[in-house]
Scaffold this active site. Structure first.
Site, PDB file in Angstrom:
ATOM      1  N   HIS A 179      65.228  17.957  19.632  1.00 62.60           N
ATOM      2  CA  HIS A 179      66.843  17.936  20.164  1.00 62.60           C
ATOM      3  C   HIS A 179      67.658  17.431  19.287  1.00 62.60           C
ATOM      4  CE1 HIS A 179      65.491  13.591  20.607  1.00 62.60           C
ATOM      5  NE2 HIS A 179      66.551  13.411  20.253  1.00 62.60           N
TER       6      HIS A 179
ATOM      7  N   ASP B 232      59.346  18.706  21.711  1.00 61.33           N
ATOM      8  CA  ASP B 232      60.261  17.904  20.984  1.00 61.33           C
ATOM      9  C   ASP B 232      60.128  17.798  19.639  1.00 61.33           C
ATOM     10  OD1 ASP B 232      62.959  17.154  20.819  1.00 61.33           O
ATOM     11  OD2 ASP B 232      62.310  15.280  21.554  1.00 61.33           O
TER      12      ASP B 232
ATOM     13  N   SER C 183      66.384   9.124  16.673  1.00 60.08           N
ATOM     14  CA  SER C 183      65.525  10.183  17.030  1.00 60.08           C
ATOM     15  C   SER C 183      65.245  11.219  15.859  1.00 60.08           C
ATOM     16  CB  SER C 183      66.160  11.210  18.018  1.00 60.08           C
ATOM     17  OG  SER C 183      66.490  10.663  19.254  1.00 60.08           O
TER      18      SER C 183
END
Length: 460
Positions: free
Chosen positions: A103, A133, A209
């Site tokens: 992402h 992911d 992230s």
């Protein structure tokens, strides 16, 4: 409130008994306890990732109207729009291999990676997986870069000290500390569709992230990926993808694959709860029950049957379907897994040769002409499609890959399974297309959709 409780507890201890003897630090090392040595070793390998991609949106005169905009979606000229994201990544190979979250990079057309020492490199995605992911990126003309080694994430224990390193809110590289709060969080617990995660209370925020969750040896224990939050900030519940799974993606990317070779189990399982454990004669609930099995499943080839309870894979416990999938993914296609199972109250051990979903990729068939089913694209259901589309392992027959034109106006949808047509069971695309080509005055079709049977009737 927490500080008040601690102070009250200390006061109570002082009143009810003698103060315990306190040990005076005996060396400079004990006086200056610090994470600095671990940070110095690991932080240079954590990078900032700037990604951008172009999307198209429809321009409408009612685009900004709160009421009319809903009626004009999809109308008007398309306008290109550049979208950007900021995240973190971890160098895992001195030659310039970086891991991050899918992402963060998505379908980026431009990736810029900035190291902690402010050097910059262009990046190219070698392999990415939306479901897991995970993205593996190669830096252009990079060599001799600082890199983190993978830790054995199976060795992590609740209570282990960890550091989260990343770029929260774009403020710059930041280090936060905490512990491993849990080691086997599944997708359901994290409000995600699937997955298997390490939980930590080390503060993780937007921008973290793809950053590193580091153990006290300075090795990569996990890839920070998500948080549970009501406010958008850290509440001390963060999740990281275990290093053992990330390592599999890196290994396949280095081998030249541009898509991840997923191990296919070909079985459906359900978690053994207290009620099921009692029926199985277990003192404590353990394992997953095999409820359904595809004939071409590698577990079927190894002799497993519906009703068996899988307890462990290579000595590691399995407590949910996500846990089983994770164990198989970390071993990889081509490996042989040792499965401990329970059958009729007796423990057995079998070996299962792991592989990808067998068979060639399904060949799509397009229905054309003046038929009311024109615009339909269908394909035979194969193990590959079962795996790719997350179908039931018992699915068979014909699946709708796309409904367009006349077929879309009839209400057909992607994912519908064609069961019967004009009273005949449908087994494959050749049979289905031959019936359509022969024509008929009316069509009576039975479909399976989301576990329900539907009936569609239409005249030519």
């Amino acid at each position: 409130m927490r500080a008040f409780v601690l102070l009250s507890l200390c006061a109570s201890l002082a009143l009810t008994g003698p103060t315990p003897a306190q040990q005076v630090p005996a060396s400079d090392t004990e006086i200056k306890l610090s994470y600095a040595p671990v940070v110095r070793q690991s932080a240079p390998a954590v990078v900032n990732i700037y990604a951008s991609w172009v999307t198209e949106r429809h321009a409408s005169p009612f685009a900004n109207d709160p009421f009319f905009s809903q009626f004009f979606e999809g109308f008007g000229q398309t306008m290109p729009r550049v979208e950007n994201s900021l995240g973190s990544g971890v160098i895992v190979d001195p030659a310039g291999i970086v891991v991050s979250n899918y992402h963060v990079v998505q379908e980026a057309t431009d990736i810029r990676v900035v190291l902690a020492d402010r050097r910059e490199f262009d990046g190219e995605v070698l392999l990415s997986d939306r479901e897991a992911d995970i993205a593996v990126i190669r830096l252009d003309q990079a060599e001799d870069l600082p890199a983190l080694a993978f830790a054995d994430s199976e060795a992590a224990e609740v209570g282990d000290l960890v550091l989260a390193i990343g770029n929260p809110f774009g403020v710059g590289q930041t280090v936060s500390s905490g512990i491993v709060s849990a080691t086997a969080r599944t997708g359901a617990a994290t409000r995600q569709r699937s997955g298997y995660f390490i939980q930590t209370d080390a503060p993780i925020n937007p921008g973290n992230s793809g950053g590193a969750l580091v153990d006290m040896s300075g090795q990569l224990l996990g890839l920070n990926t998500s948080i549970l939050t009501r406010s958008g900030g850290s509440n001390g519940i963060g999740f990281a993808i275990p290093a053992n799974l990330v390592a599999q993606y890196v290994e396949q990317a280095k081998a030249g694959r541009d898509s991840f070779a997923r191990v296919w189990s070909g079985i459906s399982v359900q978690q053994v709860d207290a009620g099921l454990a009692q029926a199985l004669g277990q003192a404590v609930p353990a394992g997953v029950l095999v409820s359904e099995m595809h004939p071409e499943s590698p577990f079927a080839a190894a002799g497993l049957q519906a009703g068996d309870v899988i307890l462990s894979v290579d000595g590691l416990p399995v407590h949910a379907g996500d846990a089983l999938e994770y164990r198989l993914l970390t071993l990889g296609a081509g490996a042989v897994a040792t499965i401990e199972l329970l059958r009729d109250g007796k423990s057995e051990t079998v070996s299962v040769a792991l592989s990808e979903a067998p068979g060639d990729e399904a060949e799509p068939v397009r229905i054309e002409g003046r038929s009311p089913l024109a615009g339909l694209i269908v394909a035979d259901i194969t193990p590959q499609l079962i795996d790719q589309l997350d179908l039931s392992v018992g699915a068979s027959g014909l699946i709708v890959l796309r409904a367009g034109g006349a077929s879309a106006r009839l209400g057909l949808r992607t994912g519908d399974i064609v069961v019967r047509l004009n009273g005949q069971d449908i087994t494959d695309s050749v049979q289905f297309k031959a019936m359509i080509d022969r024509g008929a005055r009316a069509w009576d079709m039975q479909l399976a959709r989301s576990g329900r049977l539907l009936r569609l009737r239409v005249r030519n």
